[in-house]
Design a protein around this motif. Structure first.
Motif, PDB file in Angstrom:
ATOM      1  N   ARG A 173       0.866  -1.290   0.008  1.00  0.00           N
ATOM      2  CA  ARG A 173       0.010   0.088  -0.101  1.00  0.00           C
ATOM      3  C   ARG A 173       0.837   1.396   0.051  1.00  0.00           C
ATOM      4  NH1 ARG A 173      -5.191  -2.000   0.567  1.00  0.00           N
ATOM      5  NH2 ARG A 173      -5.208  -3.900   1.843  1.00  0.00           N
ATOM      6  N   SER A 174       2.135   1.223   0.488  1.00  0.00           N
ATOM      7  CA  SER A 174       2.825   2.234   0.340  1.00  0.00           C
ATOM      8  C   SER A 174       3.571   2.832  -0.825  1.00  0.00           C
ATOM      9  CB  SER A 174       3.959   2.247   1.394  1.00  0.00           C
ATOM     10  OG  SER A 174       4.794   0.945   1.124  1.00  0.00           O
ATOM     11  N   LYS A 175       3.601   4.225  -1.081  1.00  0.00           N
ATOM     12  CA  LYS A 175       4.073   4.610  -2.336  1.00  0.00           C
ATOM     13  C   LYS A 175       5.467   5.159  -2.122  1.00  0.00           C
ATOM     14  CE  LYS A 175      -0.466   6.022  -3.844  1.00  0.00           C
ATOM     15  NZ  LYS A 175      -1.452   7.195  -3.703  1.00  0.00           N
ATOM     16  N   PRO A 176       6.073   4.963  -3.197  1.00  0.00           N
ATOM     17  CA  PRO A 176       7.596   5.512  -2.998  1.00  0.00           C
ATOM     18  C   PRO A 176       7.635   6.984  -2.759  1.00  0.00           C
ATOM     19  CG  PRO A 176       7.174   5.418  -5.535  1.00  0.00           C
ATOM     20  CD  PRO A 176       5.856   4.806  -4.498  1.00  0.00           C
ATOM     21  N   ASP A 177       8.809   7.500  -2.252  1.00  0.00           N
ATOM     22  CA  ASP A 177       9.171   8.707  -1.829  1.00  0.00           C
ATOM     23  C   ASP A 177       9.786   9.520  -2.875  1.00  0.00           C
ATOM     24  OD1 ASP A 177      11.622   7.515  -1.680  1.00  0.00           O
ATOM     25  OD2 ASP A 177      11.924   8.719   0.277  1.00  0.00           O
ATOM     26  N   ARG A 178      10.243   8.765  -4.287  1.00  0.00           N
ATOM     27  CA  ARG A 178      11.144   9.316  -5.146  1.00  0.00           C
ATOM     28  C   ARG A 178      10.837   8.920  -6.377  1.00  0.00           C
ATOM     29  NH1 ARG A 178      15.832   7.265  -1.910  1.00  0.00           N
ATOM     30  NH2 ARG A 178      15.058   9.162  -0.818  1.00  0.00           N
ATOM     31  N   GLU A 179      11.051   9.365  -7.579  1.00  0.00           N
ATOM     32  CA  GLU A 179      11.084   8.621  -8.904  1.00  0.00           C
ATOM     33  C   GLU A 179      12.237   7.487  -8.866  1.00  0.00           C
ATOM     34  OE1 GLU A 179      11.495   9.818 -13.243  1.00  0.00           O
ATOM     35  OE2 GLU A 179      10.150  10.954 -12.368  1.00  0.00           O
ATOM     36  N   MET A 180      12.040   6.384  -9.410  1.00  0.00           N
ATOM     37  CA  MET A 180      13.138   5.359  -9.485  1.00  0.00           C
ATOM     38  C   MET A 180      13.039   4.801 -10.757  1.00  0.00           C
ATOM     39  SD  MET A 180      13.061   3.387  -5.672  1.00  0.00           S
ATOM     40  CE  MET A 180      11.357   3.020  -5.675  1.00  0.00           C
ATOM     41  N   SER A 181      14.262   4.368 -11.635  1.00  0.00           N
ATOM     42  CA  SER A 181      14.014   3.695 -12.873  1.00  0.00           C
ATOM     43  C   SER A 181      14.834   2.494 -12.793  1.00  0.00           C
ATOM     44  CB  SER A 181      14.882   4.865 -13.742  1.00  0.00           C
ATOM     45  OG  SER A 181      16.077   5.117 -13.268  1.00  0.00           O
ATOM     46  N   LEU A 182      14.313   1.733 -13.605  1.00  0.00           N
ATOM     47  CA  LEU A 182      14.928   0.323 -13.876  1.00  0.00           C
ATOM     48  C   LEU A 182      14.750  -0.029 -15.388  1.00  0.00           C
ATOM     49  CD1 LEU A 182      12.768  -2.113 -14.304  1.00  0.00           C
ATOM     50  CD2 LEU A 182      12.613  -2.049 -11.867  1.00  0.00           C
ATOM     51  N   TYR A 183      15.526  -0.740 -16.011  1.00  0.00           N
ATOM     52  CA  TYR A 183      15.535  -1.309 -17.147  1.00  0.00           C
ATOM     53  C   TYR A 183      15.689  -2.673 -17.611  1.00  0.00           C
ATOM     54  CZ  TYR A 183      17.104   3.673 -17.394  1.00  0.00           C
ATOM     55  OH  TYR A 183      17.150   5.010 -17.321  1.00  0.00           O
ATOM     56  N   ILE A 184      14.568  -3.078 -18.319  1.00  0.00           N
ATOM     57  CA  ILE A 184      14.490  -4.761 -18.704  1.00  0.00           C
ATOM     58  C   ILE A 184      14.698  -4.863 -20.284  1.00  0.00           C
ATOM     59  CG2 ILE A 184      12.684  -6.604 -18.790  1.00  0.00           C
ATOM     60  CD1 ILE A 184      11.377  -5.232 -16.456  1.00  0.00           C
ATOM     61  N   ASP A 185      15.579  -5.741 -20.538  1.00  0.00           N
ATOM     62  CA  ASP A 185      15.895  -6.059 -21.949  1.00  0.00           C
ATOM     63  C   ASP A 185      16.086  -7.629 -22.262  1.00  0.00           C
ATOM     64  OD1 ASP A 185      16.627  -5.540 -24.600  1.00  0.00           O
ATOM     65  OD2 ASP A 185      18.406  -4.427 -24.038  1.00  0.00           O
ATOM     66  N   ASN A 186      16.092  -7.855 -23.575  1.00  0.00           N
ATOM     67  CA  ASN A 186      16.488  -9.152 -23.755  1.00  0.00           C
ATOM     68  C   ASN A 186      15.726 -10.459 -23.183  1.00  0.00           C
ATOM     69  OD1 ASN A 186      18.443  -8.390 -25.531  1.00  0.00           O
ATOM     70  ND2 ASN A 186      19.857  -8.354 -24.263  1.00  0.00           N
ATOM     71  N   VAL A 187      14.268 -10.025 -23.345  1.00  0.00           N
ATOM     72  CA  VAL A 187      13.327 -11.000 -22.822  1.00  0.00           C
ATOM     73  C   VAL A 187      13.014 -12.345 -23.645  1.00  0.00           C
ATOM     74  CG1 VAL A 187      10.988 -11.301 -22.158  1.00  0.00           C
ATOM     75  CG2 VAL A 187      12.196  -8.909 -21.717  1.00  0.00           C
ATOM     76  N   VAL A 188      13.328 -13.493 -22.786  1.00  0.00           N
ATOM     77  CA  VAL A 188      13.319 -14.845 -23.342  1.00  0.00           C
ATOM     78  C   VAL A 188      12.170 -15.472 -22.625  1.00  0.00           C
ATOM     79  CG1 VAL A 188      14.182 -16.824 -24.084  1.00  0.00           C
ATOM     80  CG2 VAL A 188      15.620 -14.883 -24.224  1.00  0.00           C
TER      81      VAL A 188
END
Length: 188
Positions: A173-188
């Motif tokens: 239920r809690s929301k983040p206190d900042r913007e955070m980024s992640l990257y996903i690639d090469n899905v199999v």
């Protein structure tokens, strides 16, 4: 984005739906990835059928299950800390309405650095009906970091592996206190 839970909800539906599946993707946590408020969800395999096995909808063997990845909260004073990851699992023997978090700790590889690509792999084999023999395994960069072979995901053969669920979600239920980024690639 601050004040929002959901970062990604992409579903690769499987046809036909198998009893076992393997998935692989590459993951990079951005330098701004600092989950100090709560942990959350990462991609995994699931059979939720929009009924159970997610979102405080307890798995009961007939309504659904899921084995999403998960990340844990870090202390706010741990700016350079490694990020613990694991599995966030809804299964038929769970004790409450939320999923269970199991850290990937067969070796130190269950902790990720920001700004580095990792190969994340997961395997699920659903249980034989009437038995607790379902399997969940995980690897990071080719090193096995988790295994359970005593799981009961289902009590009916109508539950299968419905999808590879690329779900990135902060909290419960809690929301983040900042913007955070992640990257996903090469899905199999």
């Amino acid at each position: 984005i601050p004040e929002q839970h959901l970062g990604l909800d992409l579903r690769f539906m499987l046809t036909p739906q198998p009893d076992e599946a393997y998935m692989r993707y590459y993951l990079l946590l951005g330098n701004d990835w600092k989950p100090v408020v709560d942990g959350g969800k990462l991609p995994g395999l699931a059979g939720i059928y929009d009924r159970g096995g997610w979102g405080n909808r307890r798995s009961n063997g007939h309504n659904g299950w899921s084995t999403r990845g998960g990340f844990a909260r870090i202390p706010s004073d741990a700016a350079s800390a490694l990020i613990p990851i694991g599995s966030y699992v809804y299964h038929a023997d769970q004790h409450d309405d939320t999923g269970a978090y199991w850290g990937w700790n067969l070796q130190p590889a269950g902790m990720l650095q920001r700004g580095r690509w990792y190969c994340i792999e997961q395997y699920v084999r659903l249980n034989t009906l009437g038995k607790n023999d379902g399997v969940l395994r995980a690897w990071i960069d080719g090193h096995q970091v988790f295994e359970r072979s005593d799981l009961r995901f289902r009590d009916t053969d109508k539950l299968k592996i419905e999808m590879a669920w690329f779900n990135v979600y902060h909290g419960g239920r809690s929301k983040p206190d900042r913007e955070m980024s992640l990257y996903i690639d090469n899905v199999v």
